[in-house]
Design an enzyme around this catalytic site. Structure first.
Site, PDB file in Angstrom:
ATOM      1  N   CYS A   1      17.171  -2.479  -3.895  1.00 35.03           N
ATOM      2  CA  CYS A   1      16.960  -3.393  -2.778  1.00 35.03           C
ATOM      3  C   CYS A   1      16.512  -2.631  -1.536  1.00 35.03           C
ATOM      4  O   CYS A   1      17.154  -1.670  -1.123  1.00 35.03           O
ATOM      5  CB  CYS A   1      18.262  -4.141  -2.493  1.00 35.03           C
ATOM      6  SG  CYS A   1      18.135  -5.348  -1.179  1.00 35.03           S
TER       7      CYS A   1
ATOM      8  N   CYS B   1       4.361  -6.548   4.013  1.00 35.58           N
ATOM      9  CA  CYS B   1       5.283  -7.439   4.715  1.00 35.58           C
ATOM     10  C   CYS B   1       5.038  -7.272   6.201  1.00 35.58           C
ATOM     11  O   CYS B   1       4.539  -6.246   6.654  1.00 35.58           O
ATOM     12  CB  CYS B   1       6.733  -7.118   4.363  1.00 35.58           C
ATOM     13  SG  CYS B   1       7.935  -8.348   4.958  1.00 35.58           S
TER      14      CYS B   1
ATOM     15  N   CYS C   1      11.749  -5.255   9.123  1.00 37.37           N
ATOM     16  CA  CYS C   1      13.189  -5.013   9.088  1.00 37.37           C
ATOM     17  C   CYS C   1      13.412  -3.508   9.003  1.00 37.37           C
ATOM     18  O   CYS C   1      12.869  -2.831   8.120  1.00 37.37           O
ATOM     19  CB  CYS C   1      13.815  -5.734   7.898  1.00 37.37           C
ATOM     20  SG  CYS C   1      13.672  -7.538   8.003  1.00 37.37           S
TER      21      CYS C   1
ATOM     22  N   CYS D   1      12.744  -9.465 -10.242  1.00 40.45           N
ATOM     23  CA  CYS D   1      12.542  -9.500  -8.793  1.00 40.45           C
ATOM     24  C   CYS D   1      11.037  -9.594  -8.541  1.00 40.45           C
ATOM     25  O   CYS D   1      10.286  -8.675  -8.852  1.00 40.45           O
ATOM     26  CB  CYS D   1      13.136  -8.253  -8.155  1.00 40.45           C
ATOM     27  SG  CYS D   1      13.057  -8.234  -6.348  1.00 40.45           S
TER      28      CYS D   1
ATOM     29  N   CYS E   1      14.450  -1.554   5.759  1.00 38.91           N
ATOM     30  CA  CYS E   1      13.715  -1.875   4.538  1.00 38.91           C
ATOM     31  C   CYS E   1      12.422  -1.076   4.458  1.00 38.91           C
ATOM     32  O   CYS E   1      11.613  -1.091   5.388  1.00 38.91           O
ATOM     33  CB  CYS E   1      13.411  -3.373   4.509  1.00 38.91           C
ATOM     34  SG  CYS E   1      12.479  -3.913   3.065  1.00 38.91           S
TER      35      CYS E   1
ATOM     36  N   GLU F   1       4.470  -4.624  -6.308  1.00 39.49           N
ATOM     37  CA  GLU F   1       5.459  -4.210  -7.304  1.00 39.49           C
ATOM     38  C   GLU F   1       6.344  -5.371  -7.738  1.00 39.49           C
ATOM     39  O   GLU F   1       6.553  -6.338  -6.988  1.00 39.49           O
ATOM     40  CB  GLU F   1       6.334  -3.079  -6.740  1.00 39.49           C
ATOM     41  CG  GLU F   1       5.551  -1.799  -6.492  1.00 39.49           C
ATOM     42  CD  GLU F   1       6.403  -0.669  -5.906  1.00 39.49           C
ATOM     43  OE1 GLU F   1       6.042   0.499  -6.104  1.00 39.49           O
ATOM     44  OE2 GLU F   1       7.424  -0.956  -5.244  1.00 39.49           O
TER      45      GLU F   1
END
Length: 425
Positions: free
Chosen positions: A398, A141, A145, A134, A148, A121
């Site tokens: 975010c 990933c 985290c 962004c 997230c 994305e």
């Protein structure tokens, strides 16, 4: 076809794996993501003599990155007979758009697909004085985290330079920001994206030269410093004055703290640095940013102090997501000020209200608590603005990015892509 995730030797410190571009079934080479020298060598390998290859590479590079053309026939300073020769051997690629969404606040999110069927994305955020893209650096990933949503995905693979710079080029396509081009935003760019009219917010100009896309942040899916070479090569094309020509001062690279790569990033890329800090204690940061178990806060902050180019004019940004009763106390705020001053960092702090997602184990701090935290940091002489959440309604804020392919069946996405193709005729 079964997709096997990239093998990762451990949960915290994966080995960055450079990846060659997947060969096309038709044998042609995609030129997007390649520097001028590589284009020249390919032209020479295809049969041009050295002098002709150098000349043609300069022309092709200009049309690709400065003019944004997607068809060799548009390269009007290249002989007509030469254009079919180029088209037989090369292609000008773009990421495939699977879905595009528009938030009520004007934020746009694109679900993109690679040529080997991996989804990722990118997000465009329009503001009054700037337009920020962004950009993602990986499919998935590996940092895990806890706050997230992207961190709940497994790392599938690194994006190539072409797939990274292609996001910027696709955004310029949509915004009509190539010389002589018209915006595509007055018509649906993809399934799910409504037409815009002259009264839309994004019709306004953000800069004196009329650009809507003014800034880039490497804050999309993935950890950029675990795909360093490809991110570097892509950003060099973005910053090249003869290419996309965006100043390095308008580009920010965000890292969760891959300390060994930070100095190299400053030396070889030289863009602004943002660090996902999110806590000032080992116990809490170990929990919410597991990379802290590998590179602790003190080591990270010393790497920030040593970052090439950091100054009062180019401050390091610390990202700090506000989690209720986890990292938002007055004591946390005071310790944040102490640490920044102790390491003599030219810094500012972005306070980010936590953006919820299904299954998240944290809550956002209350508005009053966030305000109080900001006041304490400001009182310590450090800028600490509170970031206004953008694109929450389309999961574009975010920490919310996670490819929609995991929430929709592949059959449904393929059907949407077929409908889009049919609508385009």
């Amino acid at each position: 076809m079964q997709i096997t995730p990239m093998a990762i030797p451990g949960h915290i410190d994966p080995v960055p794996v450079p990846r060659e571009v997947t060969a096309r079934s038709d044998g042609r080479v995609d030129l997007i993501g390649l520097p001028r020298a590589r284009i020249a060598s390919l032209l020479a390998e295809a049969g041009l003599d050295a002098k002709a290859a150098k000349l043609r590479s300069r022309q092709v590079y200009h049309w690709l990155y400065h003019r944004g053309v997607t068809d060799f026939e548009a390269m009007t300073d290249i002989a007509k007979a030469m254009r079919p020769w180029l088209a037989e051997r090369f292609v000008i690629g773009r990421p495939e758009i699977i879905e595009a969404q528009v938030s009520t606040d004007g934020t746009r999110k694109w679900l993109l697909r690679t040529s080997d069927a991996h989804d990722y994305e990118m997000v465009f955020i329009p503001d009054e004085t700037r337009g920020t893209l962004c950009v993602s650096s990986q499919v998935g990933c590996t940092l895990n985290c806890r706050f997230c949503h992207t961190g709940t995905m497994r790392l599938v693979r690194n994006l190539t330079p072409g797939e990274i710079v292609g996001q910027v080029m696709l955004a310029r396509d949509a915004l009509g920001e190539w010389p002589g081009s018209a915006p595509l935003l007055d018509a649906p760019a993809a399934i799910g994206e409504p037409a815009l009219d002259d009264d839309d917010e994004e019709a306004s100009e953000y800069t004196a030269d009329g650009r809507l896309l003014t800034n880039i942040v490497m804050m999309g899916m993935g950890e950029p410093l675990y795909n360093f070479e490809h991110v570097r090569d892509a950003l060099q094309l973005v910053m090249d004055g003869e290419g996309l020509a965006l100043s390095k001062r308008r580009i920010t690279l965000s890292t969760s703290g891959v300390v060994p790569m930070m100095a190299r990033a400053g030396a070889e890329i030289g863009v602004n640095l943002a660090v996902s800090l999110h806590s000032v204690t080992k116990e809490v940061r170990d929990e919410i940013v597991p990379l802290n178990r590998k590179y602790g806060i003190e080591e990270l902050l010393q790497a920030c102090a040593d970052y090439p180019g950091a100054s009062n004019a180019r401050r390091i940004t610390f990202e700090y997501v506000m989690l209720k009763d986890k990292n938002d106390s007055d004591e946390d705020a005071r310790e944040l000020v102490r640490l920044i001053k102790h390491y003599k960092l030219p810094a500012k702090v972005n306070l980010i209200p936590f953006n919820p997602w299904p299954g998240a184990q944290y809550e956002c701090s209350t508005p009053d608590r966030i305000k109080r935290f900001s006041q304490i940091v400001f009182g310590g002489g450090i800028s600490a603005p509170v970031r206004t959440p953008r694109g929450r309604d389309i999961d574009a804020a975010c920490g919310q990015l996670k490819t929609a392919s995991e929430r929709k069946s592949r059959a449904e996405l393929d059907r949407l892509a077929e409908e889009k193709q049919a609508a385009l005729g």
